[in-house]
Motif scaffolding. Structure first.
Motif, PDB file in Angstrom:
ATOM      1  N   PHE A  86       0.725  -1.191  -0.016  1.00 37.98           N
ATOM      2  CA  PHE A  86       0.025   0.070   0.251  1.00 37.98           C
ATOM      3  C   PHE A  86       0.900   1.389  -0.032  1.00 37.98           C
ATOM      4  O   PHE A  86       2.002   1.221   0.334  1.00 37.98           O
ATOM      5  N   SER A 174      -9.947   4.472   7.507  1.00 40.45           N
ATOM      6  CA  SER A 174      -9.391   3.197   6.873  1.00 40.45           C
ATOM      7  C   SER A 174      -8.411   2.406   7.757  1.00 40.45           C
ATOM      8  O   SER A 174      -7.736   2.832   8.428  1.00 40.45           O
ATOM      9  N   LEU A 176      -6.280  -1.432   7.311  1.00 37.01           N
ATOM     10  CA  LEU A 176      -5.494  -2.405   6.317  1.00 37.01           C
ATOM     11  C   LEU A 176      -4.905  -3.602   7.545  1.00 37.01           C
ATOM     12  O   LEU A 176      -4.556  -3.195   8.658  1.00 37.01           O
ATOM     13  N   ASN A 271      -3.072  -5.375  12.482  1.00 37.50           N
ATOM     14  CA  ASN A 271      -3.779  -4.379  11.607  1.00 37.50           C
ATOM     15  C   ASN A 271      -3.518  -2.658  11.987  1.00 37.50           C
ATOM     16  O   ASN A 271      -2.727  -2.714  13.097  1.00 37.50           O
ATOM     17  N   VAL A 284      -4.048   0.221  -2.618  1.00 32.55           N
ATOM     18  CA  VAL A 284      -3.888  -1.122  -1.910  1.00 32.55           C
ATOM     19  C   VAL A 284      -3.880  -2.178  -2.837  1.00 32.55           C
ATOM     20  O   VAL A 284      -4.685  -2.305  -3.787  1.00 32.55           O
ATOM     21  N   HIS A 291      -8.744  -4.747   3.452  1.00 30.44           N
ATOM     22  CA  HIS A 291      -9.014  -3.251   3.703  1.00 30.44           C
ATOM     23  C   HIS A 291     -10.349  -3.118   4.418  1.00 30.44           C
ATOM     24  O   HIS A 291     -11.111  -4.288   4.239  1.00 30.44           O
TER      25      HIS A 291
END
Length: 354
Positions: A86, A174, A176, A271, A284, A291
């Motif tokens: 990412f 957000s 990931l 994460n 990404v 995600h």
């Protein structure tokens, strides 16, 4: 039960197998647009904006030249595809652009990374991520159209790109997580459950069904192919696929495997969360990262409501995928795969959320 015809190693050690706290400490994934790069984006945008809307759906690097920015975009694409998975570029002046200008700029940047793919049955190569007042309880609604938490998942393209235009009043962050790290952790903790994640599993298409296909696709969560571990996952759509008469209920062992996969995805030791700002471009890699978006409360004023633009991109430099991905991606040819194509689909660019 074996993991796959070509069993992956006990652990995978590469740049995509990262842990959340390490990403918080290492911010090399965050870069900023320079003034010169912004100037050439604006110049190219104004040139394209002066032409017909039909040309926007066919943008190419030649039609949207970025002599200064393009080399950096190519380097970021390589980092996304072959590195940590990412990147975030910050600083596009979206506040002074119209929505149409922002859309053209984003599509122009995206064409230097890969070809834009259709994101829904309507053929939209530009997605509007905002609350449309819908609910995921409707089997034909996808979660990005709601204000609900999405949960960790992958999209149906090699790279997903987001451009933030407006942020929510609260939430909507957000998140990931590395699907490679989840694999490593499952291999350590419960290797007996991993074979279930390498077995085919039905996933609901949510009413967007290509010609000749079933209303669901059947692809393993994990796929080991030509030395690459690739993941495809959306738990809610695996669950909703059980509504079809020819799809069996999940077994207790499958539920246990998916529950551990989800628990690891949600582990803050694995994460990390980032807060997107207006003008941020996030890229990404869907094959090595999952995600998520937290639930959010939006503003009452329509002009202030959370709004992101989305691209699904297919770079020619992408990794090989196993043939089974053609069920969802239409093809496994790099540069010409991914997206959603159904009868009558024509590629279009919606400049407003519809």
């Amino acid at each position: 039960m074996t993991l796959s015809p070509d069993t992956p190693p006990p652990e995978i050690h590469d740049a995509s197998a990262w842990y959340g706290p390490a990403m918080l400490q290492d911010t090399r994934w965050l870069q900023h647009f320079t003034a010169a790069e912004i100037a050439e984006v604006e110049q190219a945008t104004h040139r394209v904006a002066a032409g017909p809307d039909t040309a926007v759906a066919q943008l190419t690097p030649t039609a949207f030249p970025l002599p200064t920015l393009a080399p950096r975009l190519h380097a970021l694409r390589d980092e996304v595809l072959n590195g940590r998975g990412f990147a975030l570029l910050r600083g596009l002046p979206v506040q002074r652009w119209s929505l149409r200008e922002a859309a053209i700029a984003f599509l122009g940047i995206g064409c230097h990374i890969g070809s834009a793919r259709s994101q829904n049955a309507k053929g939209h190569i530009l997605g509007h991520v905002k609350d449309m007042g819908l609910s995921s309880d409707d089997p034909n609604v996808r979660i990005y159209q709601t204000h609900e938490r999405q949960t960790f998942h992958t999209d149906s393209a090699d790279i997903v790109g987001l451009l933030c235009l407006q942020v929510a009043k609260t939430g909507g962050h957000s998140a990931l997580v590395s699907s490679v790290t989840i694999f490593n952790e499952m291999r350590k903790r419960r290797p007996d459950l991993l074979p279930h994640l390498f077995a085919p599993i039905e996933t609901d298409r949510r009413g967007e069904v290509p010609v000749g296909e079933k209303p669901y696709f059947t692809i393993p969560t994990y796929n080991w192919h030509e030395g690459h571990l690739s993941a495809i996952y959306q738990r809610q759509y695996i669950e909703s696929a059980r509504r079809f008469a020819d799809v069996a209920p999940l077994t207790p062992a499958q539920v246990e495997a998916f529950d551990l996969f989800d628990a690891l995805s949600n582990d803050p030791a694995l994460n990390f969360h980032m807060v997107l700002e207006p003008g941020d471009v996030q890229l990404v890699h869907n094959h090595t990262l999952l995600h998520d978006r937290t639930a959010f409360e939006d503003w009452s004023e329509p002009a202030k409501r959370r709004h992101l633009l989305r691209l699904w991109l297919a770079p020619k430099q992408a990794r090989p995928l196993p043939p089974v991905f053609a069920q969802r991606y239409g093809s496994v040819t790099p540069g010409d795969r991914g997206g959603i194509i159904v009868p009558g689909t024509q590629l279009t660019v919606p400049f407003e959320a519809v």
